[in-house]
Design an enzyme around this catalytic site. Sequence first.
Site, PDB file in Angstrom:
ATOM      1  N   SER A  93      20.365  62.364 -26.256  1.00  0.00           N
ATOM      2  CA  SER A  93      21.029  62.702 -25.001  1.00  0.00           C
ATOM      3  C   SER A  93      22.578  62.419 -24.791  1.00  0.00           C
ATOM      4  O   SER A  93      23.252  62.836 -24.159  1.00  0.00           O
ATOM      5  CB  SER A  93      20.516  61.405 -23.953  1.00  0.00           C
ATOM      6  N   TYR A  94      23.318  61.699 -25.829  1.00  0.00           N
ATOM      7  CA  TYR A  94      24.695  61.357 -25.896  1.00  0.00           C
ATOM      8  C   TYR A  94      25.408  62.156 -26.935  1.00  0.00           C
ATOM      9  O   TYR A  94      26.537  62.014 -27.009  1.00  0.00           O
ATOM     10  CB  TYR A  94      24.760  59.864 -26.048  1.00  0.00           C
ATOM     11  N   LYS A 111      27.024  59.513 -35.827  1.00  0.00           N
ATOM     12  CA  LYS A 111      26.602  59.751 -34.190  1.00  0.00           C
ATOM     13  C   LYS A 111      28.184  60.229 -33.976  1.00  0.00           C
ATOM     14  O   LYS A 111      29.230  59.530 -34.116  1.00  0.00           O
ATOM     15  CB  LYS A 111      26.382  58.671 -33.537  1.00  0.00           C
ATOM     16  N   ASP A 113      14.300  47.823 -26.423  1.00  0.00           N
ATOM     17  CA  ASP A 113      13.764  49.261 -26.242  1.00  0.00           C
ATOM     18  C   ASP A 113      13.136  49.423 -27.765  1.00  0.00           C
ATOM     19  O   ASP A 113      13.365  50.564 -28.252  1.00  0.00           O
ATOM     20  CB  ASP A 113      14.700  50.139 -25.837  1.00  0.00           C
TER      21      ASP A 113
END
Length: 325
Positions: free
Chosen positions: A37-38, A54, A170
């Site tokens: 998503s990022y 990333k 999470d």
Amino acid sequence: MSDSAIRTGVVHKRKDPRTGVKYLNNYKYLAHLGAGSYGRVKLYEASGRLYAVKVVNKVVLQRKKVTSLDPRPSAPSSLSSASALDVVLHEISVLSSLPRHPNLARLVEVIDDPACDKLYICLEHAGSPALDSLPDSLCSGAREAHLLDVVCQAAAGLALVHGQGVVHGDLKVEHLLVSSSSGRAVVKIVDFGSSFRFDGRDDRVTRSPGTPAYTAPECCTGEPYSGTKADVWALGVAVYRLRYAEFPFQSTSAADIYEEIRSSPKVEVVHPPSGGSELLTAALKRMLTPDPGLRPSAASLLDLLKGLGLSSVEEIEASYVAGVL
């Protein structure tokens, strides 16, 4: 930054004119690992070691709002909103505060050049998803032994995280990676974007939990709950999914999952059809205890497994300190 992790303020990208190989500072580009998503995740190599980098666009993420409506019964109806860049910076902050541990993907370097729109987050390459590391035979003895090892190592990582006043928030199968580059399987917990810090022993939180299917019963009402005990439940769901190839709760929408877990929280943990490990069954039952007061902490679960002679954690930690892993 934790231990040897560093922050670099200059981005230098180049391409070798003879080989065509691309470089990011001292990192040699190898492959594209995926996208989320990022941003994107790329595989790099430096000094014989592999790194997952990333790559996120700071300008784009600053404009992107992360907004969610809490679907739990009795939960506050207000919307919470933050930029996607805030989430990324929060994860960097949490990872920077954690000491090195063999069962956590280590933050190595953050490359943040004010003159560049891109932010590069360099982590040790943590391996492949836990689902991909399992032996092919669904209920084989090797698979059961491997899952017990996953429980031991994940509990060790969680115990360290909780001891540092951090809740993962999470935990799920996708956030358990397995590295075998050293010749043995090492579980690493990744992705702390949903994590939060707590002070002292008060880990209570009212925020919406991470992924609905991994939500503990006490998290489904909107009332305060223990974040660390919710992490242990989530680990139990992850191992349940790895063992049985399905989730313990089958509803599809988030609201329906919360209602199913809240109204019928007891999970039936049985041996697989071809038999299985009684110890793994017992560990699952403890992690999936509906009452958080009776559910063990990650540290207690690890101590229990160590007491049964099942944990390879000491061996892995010794190898990690020696630089073998």
